[in-house]
Design an enzyme around this catalytic site. Structure first.
Site, PDB file in Angstrom:
ATOM      1  NE  ARG A  24      -4.837  -3.463   9.334  1.00 29.00           N
ATOM      2  CZ  ARG A  24      -4.824  -2.854   8.148  1.00 29.00           C
ATOM      3  NH1 ARG A  24      -4.470  -1.579   8.071  1.00 29.00           N
ATOM      4  NH2 ARG A  24      -5.186  -3.498   7.049  1.00 29.00           N
ATOM      5  CG  ASN A  44      -6.206   0.724   5.598  1.00 29.96           C
ATOM      6  OD1 ASN A  44      -5.374  -0.168   5.470  1.00 29.96           O
ATOM      7  ND2 ASN A  44      -7.067   1.031   4.636  1.00 29.96           N
ATOM      8  CD  GLU A 103      -3.310  -0.301   0.493  1.00 29.68           C
ATOM      9  OE1 GLU A 103      -3.156   0.788  -0.096  1.00 29.68           O
ATOM     10  OE2 GLU A 103      -4.397  -0.899   0.565  1.00 29.68           O
ATOM     11  CG  ASP A 141      -7.225  -0.089  -1.613  1.00 25.46           C
ATOM     12  OD1 ASP A 141      -6.802   0.743  -0.794  1.00 25.46           O
ATOM     13  OD2 ASP A 141      -7.081  -1.313  -1.459  1.00 25.46           O
ATOM     14  CG  ASN A 187      -8.590   2.037   1.496  1.00 25.95           C
ATOM     15  OD1 ASN A 187      -7.386   2.181   1.661  1.00 25.95           O
ATOM     16  ND2 ASN A 187      -9.180   0.858   1.596  1.00 25.95           N
TER      17      ASN A 187
END
Length: 309
Positions: A109, A111, A25, A215, A166
């Site tokens: 968590r 991202n 990512e 994404d 995202n």
């Protein structure tokens, strides 16, 4: 989409980097160093590729890392680790926590995230029990939020109740913020007050259908938005009104983030993932987890802002 349009703007695959990440990512081009950076969230590492030497360096992280930004200090980044936001030195491994707003929420968590045009760092959280391809079971769980941390180390939630945060990026003038909630298959746009960070006038910028989930995203020099479509083997370029301009088909099913960089700022850089793919699927797409670099024609990137907090 008229496929004959594609070669005019996106040319051949220049090369790929055999990184074999579990969940790559946060593709970033460092203009000063002239190198490509990305993270492997599950592998808890940052990697960087130097086009001049063709070498890949790996930096093991103390925690899983969702995203990061460059700072003015050499080798120092600001990172959203799974349990919080911190300054971190890639060489000395010195870590300084800045904010841990969801430290006590064990299911969540950090991202995706990035730095805004004014140098503030933003990062969003997600509940790890939420699958990217499932928005049917979002009741009775603690959802994530999109946070902004400023120069005073004040960390505030700006968008709340997000399934998987995202696609964070800004328009060229910094006055429009884009943000995706992947399981909801929606990219939203907000008016962004560059002085106060206030968000207003939320609207739907684009939606996806079926097994395709927005994404990581980036905005180019024409103010068009590029979005990696997880599950669809595609990167899609949208015009400023949210209409599809072109589609880049990929040999893997899970593109995860995009950047535009390279010596002439005309490389499309795409990270991918092999996370959650069955062994038989990996046999069909063995390049999953690699980094792909395509040549752009007539399109350039915008320099990545440096975080100043």
């Amino acid at each position: 989409m008229n496929k004959t349009q594609l070669p005019k703007k996106v040319g051949k695959l220049l090369f790929s980097i055999n990184s074999q990440c579990i969940l790559a990512e946060c593709a970033l081009w460092n203009e000063f160093e002239q190198v490509i950076y990305w993270v492997d969230i599950i592998g808890a590492k940052i990697q960087r590729y130097c086009p001049r030497t063709h070498g890949v360096e790996t930096f093991d992280m103390p925690y899983r890392i969702g995203c990061f930004s460059f700072t003015p200090i050499k080798n120092q980044i600001i990172a959203a680790f799974d349990i919080g936001i911190a300054r971190y030195n890639l060489v000395t491994e010195q870590l300084e926590w800045l904010a841990q707003p969801e430290k006590n929420i064990k299911t969540n968590r950090f991202n995706d995230g990035r730095t805004d045009r004014q140098g503030r760092f933003w990062a969003g959280t997600m509940n790890e029990s939420v699958a990217a391809d499932d928005d049917s079971n979002l009741n009775n769980i603690v959802l994530g939020n999109l946070y902004c941390i400023d120069a005073n180390k004040q960390c505030d939630a700006k968008v709340v109740n997000v399934s998987i945060s995202n696609g964070l990026c800004w328009s060229k003038d910094g006055k429009t913020l884009y943000h995706a909630d992947s399981p909801k298959r929606t990219i939203s746009a907000y008016d962004f007050d560059t002085r106060t960070t206030q968000l207003s006038n939320k609207r739907v910028f684009a939606t996806t259908q079926g097994h395709r989930f927005p994404d990581g995203s980036i905005v180019d020099s024409e103010d068009y938005l590029w979005s990696a479509h997880w599950g669809a083997s595609q990167v899609v370029r949208y015009n400023p009104k949210g209409k599809i301009d072109l589609v880049v088909d990929m040999p893997v099913s899970q593109p995860s983030s995009v950047a535009i960089g390279g010596p002439q700022m005309d490389w499309l850089i795409v990270t991918t993932a092999k996370h959650s793919l069955a062994p038989e699927r990996l046999m069909i797409e063995p390049q999953s987890g690699n980094i792909f670099i395509y040549q752009l024609h007539g399109i350039e990137g915008v320099a990545e802002p440096v975080c100043v907090i």
